[in-house]
Write an enzyme that holds these catalytic residues in place. Structure first.
Site, PDB file in Angstrom:
ATOM      1  N   LYS A  22       0.828  -1.210   0.000  1.00  0.00           N
ATOM      2  CA  LYS A  22       0.000   0.000   0.000  1.00  0.00           C
ATOM      3  C   LYS A  22       0.859   1.256   0.000  1.00  0.00           C
ATOM      4  O   LYS A  22       0.620   2.207  -0.758  1.00  0.00           O
ATOM      5  CB  LYS A  22      -0.919   0.013   1.227  1.00  0.00           C
ATOM      6  CG  LYS A  22      -1.743   1.289   1.367  1.00  0.00           C
ATOM      7  CD  LYS A  22      -2.557   1.316   2.630  1.00  0.00           C
ATOM      8  CE  LYS A  22      -1.798   1.896   3.803  1.00  0.00           C
ATOM      9  NZ  LYS A  22      -1.797   3.380   3.794  1.00  0.00           N
ATOM     10  N   ASN A  23       1.880   1.266   0.850  1.00  0.00           N
ATOM     11  CA  ASN A  23       2.695   2.468   0.987  1.00  0.00           C
ATOM     12  C   ASN A  23       3.621   2.697  -0.201  1.00  0.00           C
ATOM     13  O   ASN A  23       4.185   3.786  -0.340  1.00  0.00           O
ATOM     14  CB  ASN A  23       3.508   2.396   2.282  1.00  0.00           C
ATOM     15  CG  ASN A  23       2.636   2.533   3.508  1.00  0.00           C
ATOM     16  OD1 ASN A  23       1.544   3.098   3.448  1.00  0.00           O
ATOM     17  ND2 ASN A  23       3.092   2.005   4.629  1.00  0.00           N
ATOM     18  N   CYS A 116      -5.780   8.721   9.427  1.00  0.00           N
ATOM     19  CA  CYS A 116      -5.862   8.130  10.766  1.00  0.00           C
ATOM     20  C   CYS A 116      -5.442   9.136  11.831  1.00  0.00           C
ATOM     21  O   CYS A 116      -4.484   9.897  11.630  1.00  0.00           O
ATOM     22  CB  CYS A 116      -4.954   6.892  10.857  1.00  0.00           C
ATOM     23  SG  CYS A 116      -5.562   5.465   9.954  1.00  0.00           S
ATOM     24  N   ARG A 121       1.289  14.893  12.497  1.00  0.00           N
ATOM     25  CA  ARG A 121       1.866  14.644  11.185  1.00  0.00           C
ATOM     26  C   ARG A 121       1.842  15.886  10.279  1.00  0.00           C
ATOM     27  O   ARG A 121       1.231  15.886   9.218  1.00  0.00           O
ATOM     28  CB  ARG A 121       1.145  13.474  10.500  1.00  0.00           C
ATOM     29  CG  ARG A 121       1.188  12.209  11.326  1.00  0.00           C
ATOM     30  CD  ARG A 121       0.897  10.981  10.526  1.00  0.00           C
ATOM     31  NE  ARG A 121      -0.484  10.881  10.128  1.00  0.00           N
ATOM     32  CZ  ARG A 121      -0.972   9.871   9.412  1.00  0.00           C
ATOM     33  NH1 ARG A 121      -0.183   8.902   9.020  1.00  0.00           N
ATOM     34  NH2 ARG A 121      -2.246   9.824   9.093  1.00  0.00           N
ATOM     35  N   ASP A 305       4.455   1.182  12.022  1.00  0.00           N
ATOM     36  CA  ASP A 305       3.257   0.501  11.527  1.00  0.00           C
ATOM     37  C   ASP A 305       3.122  -0.925  12.049  1.00  0.00           C
ATOM     38  O   ASP A 305       2.109  -1.584  11.791  1.00  0.00           O
ATOM     39  CB  ASP A 305       3.242   0.479   9.992  1.00  0.00           C
ATOM     40  CG  ASP A 305       2.748   1.787   9.399  1.00  0.00           C
ATOM     41  OD1 ASP A 305       2.334   2.667  10.166  1.00  0.00           O
ATOM     42  OD2 ASP A 305       2.774   1.933   8.161  1.00  0.00           O
ATOM     43  N   ARG A 398      -8.503  -0.320   4.626  1.00  0.00           N
ATOM     44  CA  ARG A 398      -7.665   0.637   3.904  1.00  0.00           C
ATOM     45  C   ARG A 398      -6.297   0.039   3.584  1.00  0.00           C
ATOM     46  O   ARG A 398      -5.632   0.496   2.657  1.00  0.00           O
ATOM     47  CB  ARG A 398      -7.471   1.917   4.725  1.00  0.00           C
ATOM     48  CG  ARG A 398      -8.701   2.804   4.832  1.00  0.00           C
ATOM     49  CD  ARG A 398      -8.403   4.071   5.607  1.00  0.00           C
ATOM     50  NE  ARG A 398      -7.132   4.617   5.190  1.00  0.00           N
ATOM     51  CZ  ARG A 398      -6.144   4.969   6.014  1.00  0.00           C
ATOM     52  NH1 ARG A 398      -6.280   4.828   7.320  1.00  0.00           N
ATOM     53  NH2 ARG A 398      -5.022   5.461   5.543  1.00  0.00           N
TER      54      ARG A 398
END
Length: 418
Positions: A22-23, A116, A121, A305, A398
């Protein structure tokens, strides 16, 4: 928002293949804007975030099609420089469109990102890097407007090795005049994958994976075809699933080097791990040992993560573990949900003290963010009785492709209900 219903106690056994990262795929999809041509991207995971981003590309004028796990993006023609507000506020990683649009069209208007709730951030590193390339940036009424006549290469030193800032600067700098050097760049494997994708379309980038990235700007790009790397966080999550259930699982189609910090901590906990070229085998036949300290760090350190998933495992371990979260200041929301299941956790600022208990008990818990939600699923697999994990559509899906189906194929008693 959907829920998983899990009857705990089943030992996971079998093998599974890991989907694309995903990233990695999200910045690669954003980069498909740059060439103004066709981009063929393989090993794309079927995720809510991926669907959101390709829909955003379509809304600004790109065309796309899915064939299995391959997406084809056609970014020819003029695109709308106004990025839709709603998905940006829902998905933080959509801010990556800023660098790509600025690089190609020299102007973009985008709202401040959401995502999230795991910390502030801020995106000031993104903006300061783009300013050093020559962008004029105005922040007004919740929007960011970036524009310039031309981008110019520059030497950029990041105060922190931010993944998003590194990616945004790379996406803009490939079209800048001259050479851009990013010092203290993020070193994550996803940065290397983005470099590989951009170079295949004609960019000239070296150094990704190290702390210094050098980008020679070019004036033209061409069609590109690329296969996304496997998801190291998903691989780590299934490895913890095997450990927390006392199971034995073979995880295929991964890059073991990318999950070394995770493998190391699982080894400390007493798991037996065998590493092969593109696979690992993990088994844990007894209650895990506590790991003294798990401290999240930028790559190649232990990934933030994976903090929540490891905390779920340590809740069941012999002894006491200390977690130190250095990346995000508000990433322990899963702890209060684990406590509902009988976990013994105390939070002190950025530290969490976890004393292992003999067993967790099923409860109705709520996913507050993507990785914390995954941790609750793992806890439910090991808990006595039934666990209901709520908000799975909003968060867990997600970042995990068919999580319930893959766990069921390994022997878990898990169903999804709307």
């Amino acid at each position: 928002m959907g829920m998983y219903i899990i009857n705990g106690g089943n030992r996971l056994e079998g093998e599974l293949r890991i989907e694309g990262s995903k990233n990695a795929v999200l910045p690669i999809l954003a980069a498909s804007i740059i060439n103004g041509k066709n981009s063929i991207i393989h090993n794309v995971p079927y995720l809510k975030d991926v669907n959101t981003l390709v829909s955003m590309l379509e809304s600004i004028g790109c065309k796309y099609s899915f064939v299995g796990n391959t997406v084809i993006v056609d970014s020819t023609g003029d695109l709308d420089i106004n990025i839709p507000e709603k998905p940006v506020r829902e998905m933080r990683s959509s801010i990556i469109l800023m660098g790509a649009m600025l690089g190609r069209f020299k102007k973009v208007k985008i709202s401040f990102p959401g995502g999230c709730e795991i910390g502030l951030r801020p995106i000031d590193l993104h903006l300061s890097g783009l300013r050093l390339l020559g962008a004029k940036i105005v922040e007004s009424h919740g929007y960011i407007i970036c524009e310039c006549d031309k981008l110019y290469g520059n030497e950029i030193h990041l105060d922190y090795p931010s993944v998003g800032a590194t990616e945004n600067i790379m996406l803009a700098a490939v079209s800048a005049e001259g050479v851009t050097t990013i010092q203290n760049a993020a070193r994550e494997p996803e940065i290397v994958d983005l470099q590989d994708f951009l170079n295949k379309m004609g960019a000239k980038i070296t150094g990704a994976g190290s702390s210094t990235i050098r980008i020679q700007g070019v004036t033209s790009f061409h069609d590109v075809e690329h296969t996304v790397i496997p998801d190291r966080i998903v691989a780590g999550t299934y490895a913890v699933a095997a450990a927390i259930t006392g199971g034995k699982v073979v995880i295929r189609d991964i890059i073991p080097e990318h999950i070394k910090p995770i493998i190391s901590k699982l080894g400390e906990s007493g798991c037996k791990i065998y590493r092969y070229d593109k696979d690992i085998s993990i088994s844990c036949s007894r209650r895990p040992n506590a790991v003294d300290i798990i401290k999240t760090m930028p790559y190649p350190g232990f990934p933030t993560d994976m903090q929540a998933q490891m905390m779920a495992l340590m809740c069941t371990a012999r002894g006491t573990s200390i977690f130190i979260e250095t990346i995000f200041e508000n990433r322990y929301k899963h702890a209060e949900e684990l406590i509902k299941m009988g976990a013994n956790i105390k939070i002190e600022g950025r530290a969490a003290i976890v004393k292992g208990v003999n067993k967790l008990m099923g409860a109705h818990v709520f996913s507050r963010d993507l990785r914390g939600g995954a941790a609750l699923v793992l806890a439910g697999l090991a808990a006595e009785g039934t666990t209901i994990v709520d908000n799975v559509d909003l968060h867990i899906e997600r970042g995990y492709e068919n999580l319930d189906i893959k766990l069921k194929n390994l022997g878990a008693d898990i169903t999804k209900e709307k």
